[in-house]
Design a protein around this motif. Sequence first.
Motif, PDB file in Angstrom:
ATOM      1  N   GLU A 244     -11.386  -2.450  -4.836  1.00 55.73           N
ATOM      2  CA  GLU A 244     -12.013  -3.345  -3.864  1.00 55.73           C
ATOM      3  C   GLU A 244     -11.176  -4.579  -3.559  1.00 55.73           C
ATOM      4  O   GLU A 244     -11.674  -5.568  -3.034  1.00 55.73           O
ATOM      5  CB  GLU A 244     -13.395  -3.775  -4.381  1.00 55.73           C
ATOM      6  CG  GLU A 244     -14.346  -2.603  -4.580  1.00 55.73           C
ATOM      7  CD  GLU A 244     -15.695  -3.020  -5.122  1.00 55.73           C
ATOM      8  OE1 GLU A 244     -15.855  -4.222  -5.415  1.00 55.73           O
ATOM      9  OE2 GLU A 244     -16.570  -2.150  -5.242  1.00 55.73           O
ATOM     10  N   GLU A 245      -9.885  -4.554  -3.872  1.00 57.39           N
ATOM     11  CA  GLU A 245      -9.036  -5.719  -3.628  1.00 57.39           C
ATOM     12  C   GLU A 245      -8.535  -5.782  -2.194  1.00 57.39           C
ATOM     13  O   GLU A 245      -7.804  -6.697  -1.826  1.00 57.39           O
ATOM     14  CB  GLU A 245      -7.856  -5.718  -4.596  1.00 57.39           C
ATOM     15  CG  GLU A 245      -8.270  -5.887  -6.056  1.00 57.39           C
ATOM     16  CD  GLU A 245      -7.069  -5.880  -6.979  1.00 57.39           C
ATOM     17  OE1 GLU A 245      -6.037  -6.465  -6.595  1.00 57.39           O
ATOM     18  OE2 GLU A 245      -7.155  -5.291  -8.060  1.00 57.39           O
ATOM     19  N   THR A 246      -8.880  -4.815  -1.366  1.00 56.68           N
ATOM     20  CA  THR A 246      -8.512  -4.821   0.043  1.00 56.68           C
ATOM     21  C   THR A 246      -9.786  -4.721   0.866  1.00 56.68           C
ATOM     22  O   THR A 246     -10.831  -4.266   0.380  1.00 56.68           O
ATOM     23  CB  THR A 246      -7.597  -3.637   0.391  1.00 56.68           C
ATOM     24  OG1 THR A 246      -8.360  -2.424   0.326  1.00 56.68           O
ATOM     25  CG2 THR A 246      -6.443  -3.539  -0.580  1.00 56.68           C
ATOM     26  N   ASP A 247      -9.689  -5.130   2.121  1.00 58.75           N
ATOM     27  CA  ASP A 247     -10.872  -5.079   2.977  1.00 58.75           C
ATOM     28  C   ASP A 247     -10.861  -3.867   3.889  1.00 58.75           C
ATOM     29  O   ASP A 247     -11.652  -3.779   4.823  1.00 58.75           O
ATOM     30  CB  ASP A 247     -11.004  -6.366   3.797  1.00 58.75           C
ATOM     31  CG  ASP A 247      -9.787  -6.622   4.686  1.00 58.75           C
ATOM     32  OD1 ASP A 247      -8.861  -5.783   4.665  1.00 58.75           O
ATOM     33  OD2 ASP A 247      -9.770  -7.648   5.388  1.00 58.75           O
ATOM     34  N   ARG A 248      -9.949  -2.944   3.627  1.00 64.56           N
ATOM     35  CA  ARG A 248      -9.964  -1.709   4.402  1.00 64.56           C
ATOM     36  C   ARG A 248      -9.300  -0.580   3.636  1.00 64.56           C
ATOM     37  O   ARG A 248      -8.597  -0.784   2.640  1.00 64.56           O
ATOM     38  CB  ARG A 248      -9.295  -1.910   5.751  1.00 64.56           C
ATOM     39  CG  ARG A 248      -7.762  -1.802   5.720  1.00 64.56           C
ATOM     40  CD  ARG A 248      -7.281  -1.447   7.096  1.00 64.56           C
ATOM     41  NE  ARG A 248      -5.855  -1.355   7.254  1.00 64.56           N
ATOM     42  CZ  ARG A 248      -5.206  -0.191   7.313  1.00 64.56           C
ATOM     43  NH1 ARG A 248      -5.842   0.953   7.163  1.00 64.56           N
ATOM     44  NH2 ARG A 248      -3.899  -0.170   7.522  1.00 64.56           N
ATOM     45  N   LEU A 249      -9.510   0.622   4.148  1.00 64.86           N
ATOM     46  CA  LEU A 249      -8.928   1.832   3.570  1.00 64.86           C
ATOM     47  C   LEU A 249      -7.421   1.843   3.812  1.00 64.86           C
ATOM     48  O   LEU A 249      -6.976   1.730   4.953  1.00 64.86           O
ATOM     49  CB  LEU A 249      -9.571   3.061   4.216  1.00 64.86           C
ATOM     50  CG  LEU A 249      -9.130   4.431   3.728  1.00 64.86           C
ATOM     51  CD1 LEU A 249      -9.814   4.741   2.406  1.00 64.86           C
ATOM     52  CD2 LEU A 249      -9.481   5.496   4.765  1.00 64.86           C
ATOM     53  N   LEU A 250      -6.625   1.995   2.751  1.00 65.36           N
ATOM     54  CA  LEU A 250      -5.165   1.970   2.888  1.00 65.36           C
ATOM     55  C   LEU A 250      -4.623   3.396   3.025  1.00 65.36           C
ATOM     56  O   LEU A 250      -3.956   3.942   2.136  1.00 65.36           O
ATOM     57  CB  LEU A 250      -4.543   1.234   1.715  1.00 65.36           C
ATOM     58  CG  LEU A 250      -4.868  -0.264   1.687  1.00 65.36           C
ATOM     59  CD1 LEU A 250      -4.257  -0.947   0.480  1.00 65.36           C
ATOM     60  CD2 LEU A 250      -4.427  -0.945   2.985  1.00 65.36           C
TER      61      LEU A 250
END
Length: 301
Positions: A244-250
Amino acid sequence: TRIDVFLPARLEGLSRAIIRREIEAKRLLVNGRPVRKSYPVQAGDRIPLAWYHALRQATILPDPEGELVVIEETPRMIAFNKQPGLPTLPKTHRDTNALACRIVARYPALAAVGGPLEGGLVHRLDTATSGVILAARTPDDYEDLRLLWRLHRVKKEYVAILDGNLVRSLNIRKGMAHQSGKRMKIDANGLAAQTFVTPIARAKNERRTLARVEIREGRRHQIRLHTADAEHPVSGDTIYGGGEETDRLLLHAIALTLTVPGDEERFFFADPPADFLHFTEKWFGGDGLDAITKLRSPSEK
């Protein structure tokens, strides 16, 4: 045969995604009643087609203000680089928040190519996924390209940032089926799906892996489900358990390779968006950026 397979095979211009939307909206009825998309069509079923004729008459609305990134134009197709968070197709003929709407704003003739509201697009990407996507220029081109997808003759490559330290390449061959809502599940009796995952850079703290991913079929959430089942979910995947350290799917569709009969082999490369490159450099440094650069040429993979 499931209704979401039965109808697209028999009605021109329909995709399974469109069938699912009509079922969810309760416009597609069987014997006067709403059904699930998995409903098995039986002899004697009555399926009124007023919803289908309404769709065929619907006109996709253009979005001239939205950003549209063109990778390359050829006589038979156009390759685009879809932004993350942008739906591929509009939900209804009144909706303009979709890549297809931006396409028909610049290429009006594509409104008549493919199914209702498709804008010539021959395949899909998840809303959260960025990357290369193709549109056909004419109805004949659309049919030729769709045939390549049905026969699995398109090489589909992605780059993904995965949770965990993936120490070896994976060849995942596991069936898939719908579970509930937007979620898919592993099912040995489901649709066949094969995913190849190759690590190309590793974070120094061994918490993440930059991977090149190739899929054969292109099922819904195929990469996301298969990598999560292998305990290396895509970072930022809120459905299948990514960090959850990003705000989108990588996850980024980086390249497509295909040959339409009568045409030369085509290779289309989509540069990853700035935020994907930011996380790549943050976690993998120059090694990660160099690994992505090497994917630019089909001869170097």
